[in-house]
Motif scaffolding. Structure first.
Motif, PDB file in Angstrom:
ATOM      1  N   LEU A  57       0.808  -1.209   0.000  1.00  0.00           N
ATOM      2  CA  LEU A  57       0.000   0.000   0.000  1.00  0.00           C
ATOM      3  C   LEU A  57       0.847   1.267   0.000  1.00  0.00           C
ATOM      4  O   LEU A  57       0.344   2.352  -0.243  1.00  0.00           O
ATOM      5  N   THR A 115       0.716   3.471  -3.146  1.00  0.00           N
ATOM      6  CA  THR A 115      -0.589   4.117  -3.263  1.00  0.00           C
ATOM      7  C   THR A 115      -0.719   5.254  -2.268  1.00  0.00           C
ATOM      8  O   THR A 115      -1.188   6.340  -2.598  1.00  0.00           O
ATOM      9  N   PHE A 159      -5.384   2.161  -5.915  1.00  0.00           N
ATOM     10  CA  PHE A 159      -5.910   1.522  -4.716  1.00  0.00           C
ATOM     11  C   PHE A 159      -6.514   0.166  -5.068  1.00  0.00           C
ATOM     12  O   PHE A 159      -6.254  -0.848  -4.405  1.00  0.00           O
ATOM     13  N   GLY A 202      -3.632   3.392   5.529  1.00  0.00           N
ATOM     14  CA  GLY A 202      -4.054   4.000   4.276  1.00  0.00           C
ATOM     15  C   GLY A 202      -5.269   4.891   4.458  1.00  0.00           C
ATOM     16  O   GLY A 202      -5.339   5.994   3.909  1.00  0.00           O
ATOM     17  N   LEU A 211      -5.538   8.882   3.778  1.00  0.00           N
ATOM     18  CA  LEU A 211      -6.595   9.361   2.890  1.00  0.00           C
ATOM     19  C   LEU A 211      -7.476  10.390   3.605  1.00  0.00           C
ATOM     20  O   LEU A 211      -7.845  11.419   3.032  1.00  0.00           O
ATOM     21  N   SER A 219     -13.275   4.303  -0.037  1.00  0.00           N
ATOM     22  CA  SER A 219     -12.749   2.942  -0.179  1.00  0.00           C
ATOM     23  C   SER A 219     -13.859   1.936  -0.425  1.00  0.00           C
ATOM     24  O   SER A 219     -13.726   1.027  -1.249  1.00  0.00           O
TER      25      SER A 219
END
Length: 202
Positions: A66, A69, A94, A132, A136, A162
Motif C-alpha cells: 500500500l 498508493t 488503490f 491507508g 486518505l 474505499s
C-alpha cells in the motif's frame, strides 16, 4: 545479512508464501517450505525460528504494497479542475493494490486464522488498510480546508471512498476465490466510485 544469505531468506519467504496459500497454515510444514525453497530445514529455522514467525513475516510484508498508493496522496493537485482525474487515478491504484490475487489470498488466509492469531490480523489491518485510511482522511481534510470538498468527518469519508471502490471486486474475490477482474472492470469501478464520492462530498 550477506547477499547469499539474503537470497536464501527471500527464497524461503517466497516458498513459504506459496505453500501457505496452497495448503493453509495448519496444512503447511517447515519441511514443505524447505523443499520448495531448495534449502535444508535447518536453514529455514536459522532464518525464521518457527512457523508462526514465518507466517507473521509474510502476512505483515503485504502491508508494504500500500506504500506506493499512499505516497500518491501527497501529490493530489489542489485545483478543482484536476480533482476528479487525480482521485480516479488514485482510486485505480488503490484497486490494483487491494485486488492483487496474492493479497486477496493472504487476506482470506488471515481471516481463516483470525481465531488462532488475532493479534496478527489486527497488526495487518493497522499497518495496511487502517494506515491507508488515515492518510486518505488527512488528504480529504486538506482538500476540505481548501474548499475543494465538503467533509465533516474525514475518516468516514475515507471509508466511503474505499467502500465505493472495493465492495464489488473484493467481496466477489473473497467469496468465490477465483474471481478475476479485467483492467476494464477496475477502470470502471475507479471512475464510477470517484464520481459518486464527489457527488456526495464536492
Amino acid at each position: 545479512m550477506d547477499s547469499r544469505s539474503a537470497r536464501k531468506h527471500e527464497a524461503i519467504r517466497e516458498a513459504a508464501t506459496s505453500v501457505f496459500l496452497d495448503k493453509g497454515y495448519a496444512g503447511t510444514s517447515m519441511d514443505d517450505i524447505a523443499k520448495l525453497a531448495a534449502v535444508s530445514k535447518q536453514t529455514v529455522y536459522k532464518h525464521f525460528s518457527d512457523k508462526e514467525k514465518l507466517f507473521a513475516d509474510i502476512v505483515l510484508a503485504t502491508t508494504d504494497r500500500l506504500d506506493t498508493t499512499i505516497d500518491l496522496l501527497a501529490d493530489l493537485p489542489t485545483d478543482d479542475a484536476g480533482l476528479e482525474e487525480s482521485l480516479t487515478r488514485l482510486a485505480r491504484q488503490f484497486l490494483t493494490a487491494l485486488t492483487d490475487p496474492r493479497v486477496i489470498q493472504l487476506r482470506r488466509l488471515i481471516i481463516a486464522n483470525a481465531d488462532v492469531f488475532p493479534d496478527l490480523g489486527s497488526k495487518w489491518y493497522e499497518r495496511g488498510f487502517e494506515r491507508g485510511l488515515a492518510t486518505l482522511a488527512a488528504t480529504f481534510q486538506r482538500l476540505s480546508d481548501q474548499g475543494l470538498l465538503r467533509v465533516d468527518d474525514p475518516l468516514l469519508a475515507a471509508n466511503h471512498f474505499s467502500g465505493l471502490l472495493l465492495w464489488i471486486p473484493v467481496n466477489q474475490a473473497m467469496f468465490t476465490g477465483g474471481a478475476r477482474h479485467t483492467e476494464a472492470d477496475l477502470d470502471r469501478y475507479a471512475a464510477a466510485g470517484t464520481r459518486v464520492f464527489l457527488a456526495a462530498y464536492r
